[in-house]
Design a protein around this motif. Structure first.
Motif, PDB file in Angstrom:
ATOM      1  N   LYS A 161       0.702  -1.427   0.175  1.00  0.00           N
ATOM      2  CA  LYS A 161      -0.078  -0.115   0.069  1.00  0.00           C
ATOM      3  C   LYS A 161       0.842   1.246  -0.012  1.00  0.00           C
ATOM      4  CE  LYS A 161      -4.481  -1.532   1.669  1.00  0.00           C
ATOM      5  NZ  LYS A 161      -4.959  -1.702   0.172  1.00  0.00           N
ATOM      6  N   ARG A 162       1.928   0.934   0.909  1.00  0.00           N
ATOM      7  CA  ARG A 162       2.741   2.395   0.717  1.00  0.00           C
ATOM      8  C   ARG A 162       3.454   2.664  -0.522  1.00  0.00           C
ATOM      9  NH1 ARG A 162       6.565   2.595   5.699  1.00  0.00           N
ATOM     10  NH2 ARG A 162       4.942   3.748   6.578  1.00  0.00           N
ATOM     11  N   LYS A 163       3.844   1.634  -1.237  1.00  0.00           N
ATOM     12  CA  LYS A 163       4.381   1.695  -2.592  1.00  0.00           C
ATOM     13  C   LYS A 163       3.231   2.305  -3.523  1.00  0.00           C
ATOM     14  CE  LYS A 163       8.112  -1.562  -2.319  1.00  0.00           C
ATOM     15  NZ  LYS A 163       8.620  -2.692  -2.956  1.00  0.00           N
ATOM     16  N   ALA A 164       1.931   1.905  -3.313  1.00  0.00           N
ATOM     17  CA  ALA A 164       0.796   2.221  -4.126  1.00  0.00           C
ATOM     18  C   ALA A 164       0.806   3.894  -3.964  1.00  0.00           C
ATOM     19  CB  ALA A 164      -0.451   1.655  -4.027  1.00  0.00           C
ATOM     20  N   ARG A 165       1.041   4.266  -2.701  1.00  0.00           N
ATOM     21  CA  ARG A 165       0.707   5.797  -2.439  1.00  0.00           C
ATOM     22  C   ARG A 165       1.690   6.516  -3.135  1.00  0.00           C
ATOM     23  NH1 ARG A 165      -0.346   3.541   2.658  1.00  0.00           N
ATOM     24  NH2 ARG A 165      -2.547   3.829   3.159  1.00  0.00           N
ATOM     25  N   ARG A 166       3.258   5.917  -3.168  1.00  0.00           N
ATOM     26  CA  ARG A 166       4.249   6.650  -3.586  1.00  0.00           C
ATOM     27  C   ARG A 166       4.194   6.809  -5.157  1.00  0.00           C
ATOM     28  NH1 ARG A 166      10.413   5.574  -1.411  1.00  0.00           N
ATOM     29  NH2 ARG A 166       9.784   6.494   0.791  1.00  0.00           N
ATOM     30  N   PHE A 167       3.558   5.766  -5.850  1.00  0.00           N
ATOM     31  CA  PHE A 167       3.282   5.805  -7.244  1.00  0.00           C
ATOM     32  C   PHE A 167       2.007   6.735  -7.644  1.00  0.00           C
ATOM     33  CE2 PHE A 167       5.759   1.532  -7.570  1.00  0.00           C
ATOM     34  CZ  PHE A 167       6.743   2.141  -8.410  1.00  0.00           C
ATOM     35  N   ALA A 168       1.147   6.790  -6.963  1.00  0.00           N
ATOM     36  CA  ALA A 168       0.091   7.480  -7.170  1.00  0.00           C
ATOM     37  C   ALA A 168       0.274   8.845  -6.916  1.00  0.00           C
ATOM     38  CB  ALA A 168      -0.961   7.012  -6.295  1.00  0.00           C
ATOM     39  N   VAL A 169       0.884   9.452  -5.750  1.00  0.00           N
ATOM     40  CA  VAL A 169       1.425  10.650  -5.684  1.00  0.00           C
ATOM     41  C   VAL A 169       2.298  11.216  -6.881  1.00  0.00           C
ATOM     42  CG1 VAL A 169       3.461  11.002  -4.217  1.00  0.00           C
ATOM     43  CG2 VAL A 169       1.883  12.367  -3.906  1.00  0.00           C
ATOM     44  N   LEU A 185      -6.287   4.965  -6.062  1.00  0.00           N
ATOM     45  CA  LEU A 185      -5.624   6.307  -5.744  1.00  0.00           C
ATOM     46  C   LEU A 185      -5.538   7.278  -6.700  1.00  0.00           C
ATOM     47  CD1 LEU A 185      -3.260   5.328  -2.948  1.00  0.00           C
ATOM     48  CD2 LEU A 185      -5.571   6.406  -2.716  1.00  0.00           C
ATOM     49  N   LEU A 186      -5.060   6.659  -7.710  1.00  0.00           N
ATOM     50  CA  LEU A 186      -4.719   7.689  -8.963  1.00  0.00           C
ATOM     51  C   LEU A 186      -6.072   8.104  -9.668  1.00  0.00           C
ATOM     52  CD1 LEU A 186      -2.639   8.727 -11.002  1.00  0.00           C
ATOM     53  CD2 LEU A 186      -2.720   6.786 -12.299  1.00  0.00           C
ATOM     54  N   SER A 187      -6.904   7.218 -10.055  1.00  0.00           N
ATOM     55  CA  SER A 187      -7.988   7.512 -10.649  1.00  0.00           C
ATOM     56  C   SER A 187      -9.005   8.338  -9.943  1.00  0.00           C
ATOM     57  CB  SER A 187      -8.845   6.301 -11.549  1.00  0.00           C
ATOM     58  OG  SER A 187      -9.038   5.350 -10.401  1.00  0.00           O
ATOM     59  N   GLU A 188      -9.356   8.140  -8.685  1.00  0.00           N
ATOM     60  CA  GLU A 188     -10.326   8.802  -7.997  1.00  0.00           C
ATOM     61  C   GLU A 188      -9.617  10.274  -7.272  1.00  0.00           C
ATOM     62  OE1 GLU A 188     -13.546   7.754  -7.249  1.00  0.00           O
ATOM     63  OE2 GLU A 188     -13.044   6.023  -8.890  1.00  0.00           O
ATOM     64  N   VAL A 189      -8.602  10.159  -6.922  1.00  0.00           N
ATOM     65  CA  VAL A 189      -8.152  11.615  -6.772  1.00  0.00           C
ATOM     66  C   VAL A 189      -7.938  12.498  -7.782  1.00  0.00           C
ATOM     67  CG1 VAL A 189      -6.043  12.783  -5.795  1.00  0.00           C
ATOM     68  CG2 VAL A 189      -6.677  10.643  -4.694  1.00  0.00           C
ATOM     69  N   ILE A 190      -7.836  12.131  -9.052  1.00  0.00           N
ATOM     70  CA  ILE A 190      -7.712  12.879 -10.242  1.00  0.00           C
ATOM     71  C   ILE A 190      -9.041  13.030 -10.489  1.00  0.00           C
ATOM     72  CG2 ILE A 190      -7.482  12.884 -12.682  1.00  0.00           C
ATOM     73  CD1 ILE A 190      -4.571  11.425 -12.110  1.00  0.00           C
ATOM     74  N   SER A 191     -10.120  12.191 -10.636  1.00  0.00           N
ATOM     75  CA  SER A 191     -11.554  12.367 -10.882  1.00  0.00           C
ATOM     76  C   SER A 191     -12.508  13.443 -10.034  1.00  0.00           C
ATOM     77  CB  SER A 191     -12.137  11.164 -11.245  1.00  0.00           C
ATOM     78  OG  SER A 191     -12.523  10.333 -10.295  1.00  0.00           O
ATOM     79  N   ASN A 192     -11.890  13.213  -8.760  1.00  0.00           N
ATOM     80  CA  ASN A 192     -12.532  14.084  -7.658  1.00  0.00           C
ATOM     81  C   ASN A 192     -11.721  15.237  -6.996  1.00  0.00           C
ATOM     82  OD1 ASN A 192     -15.032  12.351  -7.213  1.00  0.00           O
ATOM     83  ND2 ASN A 192     -13.551  11.012  -6.928  1.00  0.00           N
ATOM     84  N   ALA A 193     -10.803  15.854  -8.051  1.00  0.00           N
ATOM     85  CA  ALA A 193      -9.863  16.762  -7.450  1.00  0.00           C
ATOM     86  C   ALA A 193     -10.640  18.014  -7.118  1.00  0.00           C
ATOM     87  CB  ALA A 193      -9.009  17.222  -8.611  1.00  0.00           C
ATOM     88  N   ASP A 194     -11.616  18.431  -7.783  1.00  0.00           N
ATOM     89  CA  ASP A 194     -12.454  19.672  -7.264  1.00  0.00           C
ATOM     90  C   ASP A 194     -13.196  19.288  -5.904  1.00  0.00           C
ATOM     91  OD1 ASP A 194     -11.745  20.966  -9.609  1.00  0.00           O
ATOM     92  OD2 ASP A 194     -13.549  20.247 -10.605  1.00  0.00           O
ATOM     93  N   VAL A 195     -13.606  18.074  -5.726  1.00  0.00           N
ATOM     94  CA  VAL A 195     -14.285  17.979  -4.438  1.00  0.00           C
ATOM     95  C   VAL A 195     -13.194  17.895  -3.433  1.00  0.00           C
ATOM     96  CG1 VAL A 195     -15.451  16.007  -3.023  1.00  0.00           C
ATOM     97  CG2 VAL A 195     -16.029  16.471  -5.549  1.00  0.00           C
TER      98      VAL A 195
END
Length: 149
Positions: free
Chosen positions: A12-20, A57-67
């Motif tokens: 999960k930590r690696k997922a977060r690193r790649f996502a950020v 993380l990547l898709s949801e953070v980007i698609s919900n950036a305004d929220v």
């Protein structure tokens, strides 16, 4: 902690690193999410990464950036446009996890965001990230924060 649990946390930590990193790229280039994800997967050894969590993380953070930005604005001490790109990417990811992943203790969300800021951000950006996400947790995780006292 068992080795299996340690492996899950590490993935999960690696997922977060790649996502950020992907969120940061999107903020700078506005490349489509699927292109960012495909390039990241092609260019990196991701066999020990929680790929499902990375994709979420990547898709949801980007698609919900305004929220997510709307959640962050009240707890920031400056305009979003004045934030460093790494800080913004890290704050968006942290805000998403606080909002959407109640099963992850808020302190873990903060710790992970702090580590991301230490790894990718400026010298003291981790302190800023901690303060902002802690204030955000007061509204999104009020009951949990109260129990932690």
């Amino acid at each position: 902690m068992s080795q299996t649990l340690q492996a899950i946390y590490a993935a999960k930590r690696k997922a977060r690193r790649f996502a950020v990193q992907g969120i940061y790229e999107w903020q700078m280039s506005h490349n489509p999410v699927h292109e960012i994800e495909a390039r990241t997967r092609a260019d990196n050894a991701m066999h020990k990464t929680d790929l499902g969590y990375y994709h979420e993380l990547l898709s949801e953070v980007i698609s919900n950036a305004d929220v997510l930005d709307a959640l962050l604005v009240p707890v920031l001490d400056r305009e979003i446009s004045a934030l460093d790109g790494v800080e913004l990417a890290t704050l968006r990811l942290g805000a998403y996890e606080l909002k959407e992943h109640a099963e992850i203790p808020y302190r873990v969300v903060l710790d992970e965001a702090i580590e991301l800021a230490k790894h990718f951000g400026g010298a003291d950006s981790h302190k800023y990230i901690n303060g902002v996400l802690d204030r955000l947790a007061q509204s999104l995780r009020a009951a949990e924060k109260q129990q932690a006292k």
